[in-house]
Design a protein around this motif. Sequence first.
Motif, PDB file in Angstrom:
ATOM      1  N   SER A  28      24.193  33.731  52.701  1.00  0.00           N
ATOM      2  CA  SER A  28      24.741  34.621  51.913  1.00  0.00           C
ATOM      3  C   SER A  28      23.582  35.799  51.999  1.00  0.00           C
ATOM      4  CB  SER A  28      24.948  34.019  50.446  1.00  0.00           C
ATOM      5  OG  SER A  28      25.479  35.406  49.819  1.00  0.00           O
ATOM      6  N   GLY A  29      24.238  37.146  52.145  1.00  0.00           N
ATOM      7  CA  GLY A  29      23.372  38.137  52.156  1.00  0.00           C
ATOM      8  C   GLY A  29      22.636  38.328  50.759  1.00  0.00           C
ATOM      9  N   CYS A  30      23.152  37.638  49.528  1.00  0.00           N
ATOM     10  CA  CYS A  30      22.450  37.873  48.304  1.00  0.00           C
ATOM     11  C   CYS A  30      21.262  37.274  48.252  1.00  0.00           C
ATOM     12  CB  CYS A  30      23.342  37.618  47.244  1.00  0.00           C
ATOM     13  SG  CYS A  30      24.199  35.892  47.530  1.00  0.00           S
ATOM     14  N   LEU A  31      21.093  36.284  49.374  1.00  0.00           N
ATOM     15  CA  LEU A  31      19.590  35.290  49.155  1.00  0.00           C
ATOM     16  C   LEU A  31      18.915  35.913  50.322  1.00  0.00           C
ATOM     17  CD1 LEU A  31      21.271  32.030  48.797  1.00  0.00           C
ATOM     18  CD2 LEU A  31      20.289  33.128  47.012  1.00  0.00           C
ATOM     19  N   THR A  32      17.599  36.140  49.983  1.00  0.00           N
ATOM     20  CA  THR A  32      16.594  36.520  51.127  1.00  0.00           C
ATOM     21  C   THR A  32      16.423  35.531  51.952  1.00  0.00           C
ATOM     22  OG1 THR A  32      14.671  35.775  49.699  1.00  0.00           O
ATOM     23  CG2 THR A  32      15.454  37.953  49.074  1.00  0.00           C
ATOM     24  N   GLY A  33      16.353  34.204  51.791  1.00  0.00           N
ATOM     25  CA  GLY A  33      16.189  33.272  52.566  1.00  0.00           C
ATOM     26  C   GLY A  33      14.678  32.703  52.521  1.00  0.00           C
ATOM     27  N   LYS A  34      14.027  33.439  51.406  1.00  0.00           N
ATOM     28  CA  LYS A  34      12.686  32.943  51.253  1.00  0.00           C
ATOM     29  C   LYS A  34      12.480  31.953  50.379  1.00  0.00           C
ATOM     30  CE  LYS A  34       8.273  34.672  49.270  1.00  0.00           C
ATOM     31  NZ  LYS A  34       7.578  35.700  48.801  1.00  0.00           N
ATOM     32  N   ARG A  35      12.010  30.736  50.684  1.00  0.00           N
ATOM     33  CA  ARG A  35      12.185  29.631  49.950  1.00  0.00           C
ATOM     34  C   ARG A  35      10.839  29.449  48.872  1.00  0.00           C
ATOM     35  NH1 ARG A  35      14.454  24.691  53.674  1.00  0.00           N
ATOM     36  NH2 ARG A  35      16.687  25.679  53.822  1.00  0.00           N
ATOM     37  N   VAL A  36      11.232  28.999  47.768  1.00  0.00           N
ATOM     38  CA  VAL A  36      10.065  28.616  46.729  1.00  0.00           C
ATOM     39  C   VAL A  36       9.310  27.499  47.033  1.00  0.00           C
ATOM     40  CG1 VAL A  36      10.921  29.738  44.853  1.00  0.00           C
ATOM     41  CG2 VAL A  36      11.562  27.279  45.172  1.00  0.00           C
ATOM     42  N   ALA A  37       7.879  27.351  46.760  1.00  0.00           N
ATOM     43  CA  ALA A  37       7.207  26.183  47.162  1.00  0.00           C
ATOM     44  C   ALA A  37       7.783  24.912  46.756  1.00  0.00           C
ATOM     45  CB  ALA A  37       5.927  26.236  46.744  1.00  0.00           C
ATOM     46  N   ILE A  73      13.544  21.083  45.118  1.00  0.00           N
ATOM     47  CA  ILE A  73      13.515  22.430  44.497  1.00  0.00           C
ATOM     48  C   ILE A  73      13.206  23.692  45.580  1.00  0.00           C
ATOM     49  CG2 ILE A  73      11.009  22.452  43.845  1.00  0.00           C
ATOM     50  CD1 ILE A  73      14.135  23.866  41.743  1.00  0.00           C
ATOM     51  N   SER A  74      12.660  23.093  46.509  1.00  0.00           N
ATOM     52  CA  SER A  74      12.400  24.321  47.586  1.00  0.00           C
ATOM     53  C   SER A  74      13.674  24.797  48.295  1.00  0.00           C
ATOM     54  CB  SER A  74      11.324  23.678  48.602  1.00  0.00           C
ATOM     55  OG  SER A  74      11.873  22.793  49.466  1.00  0.00           O
ATOM     56  N   ARG A  75      14.945  23.957  48.084  1.00  0.00           N
ATOM     57  CA  ARG A  75      15.980  24.475  48.622  1.00  0.00           C
ATOM     58  C   ARG A  75      16.660  25.697  48.008  1.00  0.00           C
ATOM     59  NH1 ARG A  75      15.918  21.905  53.524  1.00  0.00           N
ATOM     60  NH2 ARG A  75      14.778  20.295  53.332  1.00  0.00           N
ATOM     61  N   ALA A  76      16.103  26.158  46.909  1.00  0.00           N
ATOM     62  CA  ALA A  76      16.356  27.348  46.232  1.00  0.00           C
ATOM     63  C   ALA A  76      15.651  28.454  46.950  1.00  0.00           C
ATOM     64  CB  ALA A  76      16.250  27.268  44.529  1.00  0.00           C
ATOM     65  N   THR A  77      16.219  29.563  46.954  1.00  0.00           N
ATOM     66  CA  THR A  77      15.697  30.669  47.726  1.00  0.00           C
ATOM     67  C   THR A  77      15.483  32.008  46.739  1.00  0.00           C
ATOM     68  OG1 THR A  77      17.853  31.584  48.316  1.00  0.00           O
ATOM     69  CG2 THR A  77      16.574  30.001  49.968  1.00  0.00           C
ATOM     70  N   VAL A  78      15.008  32.705  47.079  1.00  0.00           N
ATOM     71  CA  VAL A  78      14.569  33.926  46.320  1.00  0.00           C
ATOM     72  C   VAL A  78      15.753  35.045  46.386  1.00  0.00           C
ATOM     73  CG1 VAL A  78      12.935  35.826  45.776  1.00  0.00           C
ATOM     74  CG2 VAL A  78      11.955  33.813  46.325  1.00  0.00           C
ATOM     75  N   PRO A  79      16.253  35.139  45.443  1.00  0.00           N
ATOM     76  CA  PRO A  79      17.701  36.152  45.457  1.00  0.00           C
ATOM     77  C   PRO A  79      17.314  37.676  45.746  1.00  0.00           C
ATOM     78  CG  PRO A  79      17.306  35.556  43.067  1.00  0.00           C
ATOM     79  CD  PRO A  79      16.324  34.922  43.872  1.00  0.00           C
ATOM     80  N   ALA A  80      17.901  38.333  46.481  1.00  0.00           N
ATOM     81  CA  ALA A  80      17.862  39.810  46.380  1.00  0.00           C
ATOM     82  C   ALA A  80      18.032  40.526  44.988  1.00  0.00           C
ATOM     83  CB  ALA A  80      18.644  40.508  47.470  1.00  0.00           C
ATOM     84  N   ARG A  93       6.537  38.522  34.423  1.00  0.00           N
ATOM     85  CA  ARG A  93       5.847  37.766  35.339  1.00  0.00           C
ATOM     86  C   ARG A  93       6.554  36.550  35.743  1.00  0.00           C
ATOM     87  NH1 ARG A  93       0.196  38.726  34.905  1.00  0.00           N
ATOM     88  NH2 ARG A  93       0.508  37.354  36.702  1.00  0.00           N
ATOM     89  N   ALA A  94       7.855  36.703  35.949  1.00  0.00           N
ATOM     90  CA  ALA A  94       8.703  35.476  36.200  1.00  0.00           C
ATOM     91  C   ALA A  94       8.832  35.479  37.955  1.00  0.00           C
ATOM     92  CB  ALA A  94       9.953  35.525  35.586  1.00  0.00           C
ATOM     93  N   THR A  95       9.233  34.248  38.372  1.00  0.00           N
ATOM     94  CA  THR A  95       9.603  34.150  39.801  1.00  0.00           C
ATOM     95  C   THR A  95      11.133  33.464  39.766  1.00  0.00           C
ATOM     96  OG1 THR A  95       7.617  33.773  40.555  1.00  0.00           O
ATOM     97  CG2 THR A  95       9.309  33.007  42.124  1.00  0.00           C
TER      98      THR A  95
END
Length: 238
Positions: A28-37, A73-80, A93-95
């Motif tokens: 999905s384009g709404c997800l940046t694809g950058k995964r959290v640690a 949990i690393s399967r979640a990605t940072v949303p745009a 100061r949240a992620t």
Amino acid sequence: MAAASASLRQKLFNLRPPALRSVFSTGSGCLTGKRVARYIPEECKSYYFPDGRLWTTPENTDFLSRYGIEHDISRATVPAMDPETRQIVKKFRATLSFCPRHIIDPLYVKYLDPRGHPLGASQKAKWARWSKERPLWLICSVNGGPKRVVRLRAMRRVRHALYTALEESGYDKYGNGKGRCIRGTLRIHLNNALEAVSIPSHELGPPLVKLLEKLTSQTTTRGTAPKPSRRTSRPRAW
């Protein structure tokens, strides 16, 4: 004697339960694809492989696959995010990270211990019920540092802000609405609990709901919500 020992080792190896690899695609384009640690609690590290596979029983593997639940949990990605939402999240100061599937809170992966857990069956029953009744799962975490009471208060205020905003937008606290729902897992990680408790929490709720609606809408429209996979890999030798 050597042949007998080799045969015994092979039998023990074959008795080990399968390792489950999370299967997730960010289309999905709404997800940046950058995964959290990836975060693995100390008590769970003995049954995780370095590549993130979970060593657990066949029953647990079937359970996770059947209900489409992730353990990593690393399967979640940072949303745009739009500038306004990004500014508010930065202020707290949240992620943020999001997954269109349900993810178990890392602190509860202990119930999938391959050696068994006395509360494993009851916890899996809860997850099964929640996967049907609660389309939106929330994981709230915070960095260590301040006293425990401060960290708990910070997480409680953030959860309350989101739940209040959901109800004001026509949903219940689990993302159920009339003829619609918000599905997936949202993780909110607070990097500074002291700052989070000093800011009016109501500022955070509405932008989060707006973001979740966007994520759910785009994921549903593009058909990118991953389907449960029953693929497992053969366990490695000790």
